[in-house]
Scaffold this active site. Structure first.
Site, PDB file in Angstrom:
ATOM      1  N   SER A 152       0.866  -1.183   0.000  1.00  0.00           N
ATOM      2  CA  SER A 152       0.000   0.000   0.000  1.00  0.00           C
ATOM      3  C   SER A 152       0.901   1.232   0.000  1.00  0.00           C
ATOM      4  O   SER A 152       1.019   1.952   0.981  1.00  0.00           O
ATOM      5  CB  SER A 152      -0.919  -0.006   1.219  1.00  0.00           C
ATOM      6  OG  SER A 152      -0.188   0.014   2.420  1.00  0.00           O
TER       7      SER A 152
ATOM      8  N   HIS B 134      -3.358  -6.371   1.986  1.00  0.00           N
ATOM      9  CA  HIS B 134      -2.453  -7.381   2.547  1.00  0.00           C
ATOM     10  C   HIS B 134      -3.108  -8.743   2.707  1.00  0.00           C
ATOM     11  O   HIS B 134      -2.489  -9.665   3.239  1.00  0.00           O
ATOM     12  CB  HIS B 134      -1.930  -6.934   3.918  1.00  0.00           C
ATOM     13  CG  HIS B 134      -1.032  -5.744   3.850  1.00  0.00           C
ATOM     14  ND1 HIS B 134      -0.620  -5.056   4.960  1.00  0.00           N
ATOM     15  CD2 HIS B 134      -0.459  -5.116   2.795  1.00  0.00           C
ATOM     16  CE1 HIS B 134       0.161  -4.055   4.603  1.00  0.00           C
ATOM     17  NE2 HIS B 134       0.276  -4.068   3.297  1.00  0.00           N
TER      18      HIS B 134
ATOM     19  N   GLU C 157      -4.925  -3.067   8.842  1.00  0.00           N
ATOM     20  CA  GLU C 157      -4.232  -3.661   9.990  1.00  0.00           C
ATOM     21  C   GLU C 157      -5.006  -3.431  11.280  1.00  0.00           C
ATOM     22  O   GLU C 157      -5.457  -2.314  11.537  1.00  0.00           O
ATOM     23  CB  GLU C 157      -2.828  -3.045  10.136  1.00  0.00           C
ATOM     24  CG  GLU C 157      -1.984  -3.234   8.899  1.00  0.00           C
ATOM     25  CD  GLU C 157      -0.699  -2.411   8.907  1.00  0.00           C
ATOM     26  OE1 GLU C 157      -0.237  -1.993   9.991  1.00  0.00           O
ATOM     27  OE2 GLU C 157      -0.162  -2.176   7.804  1.00  0.00           O
TER      28      GLU C 157
ATOM     29  N   GLU D  50       1.420  -9.725   6.611  1.00  0.00           N
ATOM     30  CA  GLU D  50       2.172  -9.330   7.805  1.00  0.00           C
ATOM     31  C   GLU D  50       1.986 -10.323   8.949  1.00  0.00           C
ATOM     32  O   GLU D  50       2.247 -10.008  10.112  1.00  0.00           O
ATOM     33  CB  GLU D  50       1.792  -7.903   8.214  1.00  0.00           C
ATOM     34  CG  GLU D  50       2.156  -6.902   7.107  1.00  0.00           C
ATOM     35  CD  GLU D  50       2.079  -5.452   7.542  1.00  0.00           C
ATOM     36  OE1 GLU D  50       1.509  -5.159   8.617  1.00  0.00           O
ATOM     37  OE2 GLU D  50       2.600  -4.602   6.786  1.00  0.00           O
TER      38      GLU D  50
ATOM     39  N   ASP E 250      -4.584   0.470  11.336  1.00  0.00           N
ATOM     40  CA  ASP E 250      -4.099   1.177  10.153  1.00  0.00           C
ATOM     41  C   ASP E 250      -5.146   0.970   9.070  1.00  0.00           C
ATOM     42  O   ASP E 250      -5.258  -0.129   8.520  1.00  0.00           O
ATOM     43  CB  ASP E 250      -2.727   0.648   9.707  1.00  0.00           C
ATOM     44  CG  ASP E 250      -2.220   1.363   8.449  1.00  0.00           C
ATOM     45  OD1 ASP E 250      -2.904   2.311   7.992  1.00  0.00           O
ATOM     46  OD2 ASP E 250      -1.157   0.974   7.924  1.00  0.00           O
TER      47      ASP E 250
ATOM     48  N   GLU F  11      -3.937   4.924  12.160  1.00  0.00           N
ATOM     49  CA  GLU F  11      -3.001   5.343  11.110  1.00  0.00           C
ATOM     50  C   GLU F  11      -3.766   5.471   9.795  1.00  0.00           C
ATOM     51  O   GLU F  11      -4.655   4.668   9.513  1.00  0.00           O
ATOM     52  CB  GLU F  11      -1.912   4.270  11.013  1.00  0.00           C
ATOM     53  CG  GLU F  11      -0.880   4.501   9.935  1.00  0.00           C
ATOM     54  CD  GLU F  11       0.097   3.314   9.874  1.00  0.00           C
ATOM     55  OE1 GLU F  11       0.353   2.668  10.905  1.00  0.00           O
ATOM     56  OE2 GLU F  11       0.571   3.024   8.766  1.00  0.00           O
TER      57      GLU F  11
ATOM     58  N   ASP G  50       0.982   7.989   7.508  1.00  0.00           N
ATOM     59  CA  ASP G  50       1.883   7.086   6.765  1.00  0.00           C
ATOM     60  C   ASP G  50       1.954   7.569   5.321  1.00  0.00           C
ATOM     61  O   ASP G  50       2.842   8.361   4.973  1.00  0.00           O
ATOM     62  CB  ASP G  50       1.350   5.649   6.885  1.00  0.00           C
ATOM     63  CG  ASP G  50       2.106   4.657   6.019  1.00  0.00           C
ATOM     64  OD1 ASP G  50       3.150   5.012   5.448  1.00  0.00           O
ATOM     65  OD2 ASP G  50       1.653   3.495   5.893  1.00  0.00           O
TER      66      ASP G  50
ATOM     67  N   LYS H  28       9.170   5.046   7.996  1.00  0.00           N
ATOM     68  CA  LYS H  28       9.571   3.907   7.176  1.00  0.00           C
ATOM     69  C   LYS H  28      10.815   4.321   6.395  1.00  0.00           C
ATOM     70  O   LYS H  28      10.763   5.270   5.603  1.00  0.00           O
ATOM     71  CB  LYS H  28       8.468   3.562   6.178  1.00  0.00           C
ATOM     72  CG  LYS H  28       7.234   2.866   6.769  1.00  0.00           C
ATOM     73  CD  LYS H  28       6.149   2.793   5.706  1.00  0.00           C
ATOM     74  CE  LYS H  28       5.021   1.852   6.085  1.00  0.00           C
ATOM     75  NZ  LYS H  28       3.863   2.022   5.162  1.00  0.00           N
TER      76      LYS H  28
ATOM     77  N   HIS I  15       7.859  -1.435   9.858  1.00  0.00           N
ATOM     78  CA  HIS I  15       8.314  -2.349   8.797  1.00  0.00           C
ATOM     79  C   HIS I  15       7.506  -2.063   7.516  1.00  0.00           C
ATOM     80  O   HIS I  15       6.709  -1.133   7.481  1.00  0.00           O
ATOM     81  CB  HIS I  15       8.067  -3.797   9.241  1.00  0.00           C
ATOM     82  CG  HIS I  15       6.612  -4.108   9.420  1.00  0.00           C
ATOM     83  ND1 HIS I  15       6.073  -5.371   9.357  1.00  0.00           N
ATOM     84  CD2 HIS I  15       5.550  -3.292   9.651  1.00  0.00           C
ATOM     85  CE1 HIS I  15       4.783  -5.324   9.534  1.00  0.00           C
ATOM     86  NE2 HIS I  15       4.439  -4.090   9.717  1.00  0.00           N
TER      87      HIS I  15
ATOM     88  N   LYS J 238       5.920  -1.010  14.962  1.00  0.00           N
ATOM     89  CA  LYS J 238       5.092  -2.106  14.437  1.00  0.00           C
ATOM     90  C   LYS J 238       5.911  -2.923  13.456  1.00  0.00           C
ATOM     91  O   LYS J 238       6.587  -2.373  12.578  1.00  0.00           O
ATOM     92  CB  LYS J 238       3.795  -1.589  13.818  1.00  0.00           C
ATOM     93  CG  LYS J 238       3.935  -0.730  12.567  1.00  0.00           C
ATOM     94  CD  LYS J 238       2.566  -0.558  11.880  1.00  0.00           C
ATOM     95  CE  LYS J 238       2.704   0.104  10.523  1.00  0.00           C
ATOM     96  NZ  LYS J 238       1.462   0.152   9.763  1.00  0.00           N
TER      97      LYS J 238
HETATM   98  P1  PGA Z   1       2.898  -1.364   3.203  1.00  0.00           P
HETATM   99  O1  PGA Z   1       2.003  -1.453   4.480  1.00  0.00           O
HETATM  100  O2  PGA Z   1       4.275  -1.738   3.583  1.00  0.00           O
HETATM  101  O3  PGA Z   1       2.241  -2.331   2.256  1.00  0.00           O
HETATM  102  O4  PGA Z   1       2.812   0.055   2.704  1.00  0.00           O
HETATM  103  C1  PGA Z   1       2.408  -1.009   5.744  1.00  0.00           C
HETATM  104  C2  PGA Z   1       1.618   0.190   6.192  1.00  0.00           C
HETATM  105  O5  PGA Z   1       0.761   0.699   5.451  1.00  0.00           O
HETATM  106  O6  PGA Z   1       1.850   0.693   7.268  1.00  0.00           O
HETATM  107 ZN    ZN Z   2       0.177   2.325   6.943  1.00  0.00          ZN
END
Ligand code: PGA
Ligand code: ZN
Length: 435
Positions: A39, A159, A168, A211, A246, A294, A319, A344, A372, A395
């Site tokens: 995503s 996911h 999430e 995940e 999330d 998130e 994010d 990230k 992650h 996370k």
């Molecule tokens: P992604 O998901 O690594 O697929 O972007 C993680 C997140 O959205 O936090």
């Molecule tokens: Zn996210």
């Protein structure tokens, strides 16, 4: 001094190709593996993929690998940087060598691999653990704070194959006193959740998503949060966990119409207005111990963010909205859109820039949540990073699947190491005050 830098194509946790870097100095060989999102936000640094349909469905990273070996390696080695003192200069050099605004020329995946390996080399040259090296880079104080692990135990969004729109659902053992207990409680609830899912939806529903969280056939957030509450209570851990979501809402936003489609994975649209989505979140917050959401809204839906932020006291994490990018953080501060950064590394492409994004967030009174990616590797760099920056929470997915547990296991190693050196004077577990 750097002697050699060598990149290769390896696999990530989805079986997609990714970049591995091995960097050699007089202190040894230092490796890194680069993660990759599903995503992904529009404002992230550019991940270079080969786009050759005959190899890995176009996802090969040989161009990024070659950029490390043919462009970055000779240029960086010629500069005679010292990894123990020059990480910021190395990262600035990598950025300027690329020359584009989003690292699209050499690839953020190429650049990040080198940056992470250089940080590891720097730590080794100083004879200190990576978290201590990064702490000095960030000029952070001690004692070290071990982050509350936010275990992502139910997967939806892009996911997982179910029809759950939100990506999430996380559980955070805030009442634990140590990392060891936090991980134990998380694993216990995860095991219990498997039983609960099996009882309600059958054995076929206990498969996991990208995940490591379960991906039962549910569409409603309420239903998931009930499952979590049941598993927590069955374990005798009532009151010891907080929950987090999330939503990854960019994935189900329809910008032309300014609405969200909660049915985006089922093929049957379930359109909700921005207001209804806000109300849905507020309802969930009153019914369950949710302390963090998130990406509740899409990356460009600034008004919804600002309004939600004004209306709630919980932690609202950006994010896709922020992409670990200082310029986006500035705009978000100005618009009062959120109060926390999701950090990230590969969204921005160097360790130094990611740490600068964290600093800018802290300076604005925000919190920082280290993360992650859904396409992960066995690299555990982010565990050390979260300790170094004292972010208080991290996370890394479920307490399941090697590429997830390697981060939690690393945090347990760090705790053990610090406890043997001086216990609470050296470190404590963030707990309920993680923000
Ligand atoms: P992604 O998901 O690594 O697929 O972007 C993680 C997140 O959205 O936090
Ligand atoms: Zn996210």
């Amino acid at each position: 001094m750097i002697r050699t830098i060598h990149a290769s194509q390896r696999l990530d946790s989805r079986g997609h190709p990714t970049v591995q870097v091995r960097l050699t100095t007089s202190a040894g060989v230092f490796a890194s593996l680069v993660p990759s999102g599903a995503s992904k936000g529009a404002y992230e640094a550019h991940e270079l993929r080969d786009q050759n349909p005959h190899e890995f469905h176009g996802l090969g990273v040989l161009r990024a690998v070659n950029n490390v070996n043919d462009v970055i390696a000779p240029a960086l080695i010629a500069r005679n940087f010292d990894c123990s003192t020059d990480l910021a200069r190395i990262d600035a050099f990598l950025d300027s060598l690329d020359g584009s605004a989003d690292k699209s020329r050499l690839g953020a995946n190429a650049i990040l691999g080198v940056s992470m390996a250089a940080a590891r080399a720097g730590a080794a040259e100083l004879g200190v653990p990576l978290y201590e090296f990064l702490r000095r880079q960030a000029e952070a104080i001690r004692p070290y704070i071990l982050p509350v692990p936010f275990f992502n135990v139910v997967n939806g969004g892009v996911h997982a194959g179910n029809t759950l729109p939100f990506q999430e659902f996380m559980i955070a053992p805030v009442a634990a006193q140590t990392m060891q207990v936090a991980v134990q409680w998380g694993a216990e609830v995860y095991m219990e959740l498997k039983k609960v899912v099996k009882e309600r939806y059958g054995g076929q529903a206990t498969g996991v998503g990208d995940e490591g969280g379960f991906a039962p056939p549910v569409s409603e957030a309420h239903e998931v949060l009930e499952l979590l509450a049941t598993a927590v209570n069955n374990c005798g851990h009532t009151g010891k966990f907080e929950f987090a979501i999330d939503a990854a809402a960019t994935e189900f936003y329809r910008p032309e119409e300014g609405v969200y489609d909660l049915g985006f994975k089922s093929g049957r649209p379930r359109i909700v207005s921005k207001e209804s989505l806000r109300e849905l979140y507020k309802d969930l917050i009153t019914k369950y111990p949710i302390r963090l959401i998130e990406d509740p809204f899409a990356q460009d839906d600034w008004d919804s963010w600002a309004q939600f932020h004004e209306e709630t006291k919980i932690e609202i994490v950006g994010d896709d909205l922020l992409a670990t990018n200082i310029e986006r953080i500035k705009v978000a501060v100005e618009k009062k859109a959120c109060n926390a950064l999701l950090l990230k590394l590969n969204q921005i492409g160097t360790v130094t820039e990611a740490m600068n994004a964290a600093k800018s967030s802290f300076d604005n009174g925000w919190s920082v949540f280290v993360s992650h990616r859904s396409g992960e590797t066995t690299d555990d760099f982010i565990a050390d990073l979260a300790v170094a920056l004292r972010t208080g929470h991290l996370k890394a997915g479920a307490p399941c699947r090697g590429e997830r547990v390697v981060k939690y296991n690393r945090l347990l190693d760090i705790e053990e190491e610090l406890h043997s050196q001086g216990g609470l004077t050296m470190t404590h577990y963030a707990g309920a005050k993680y923000r």
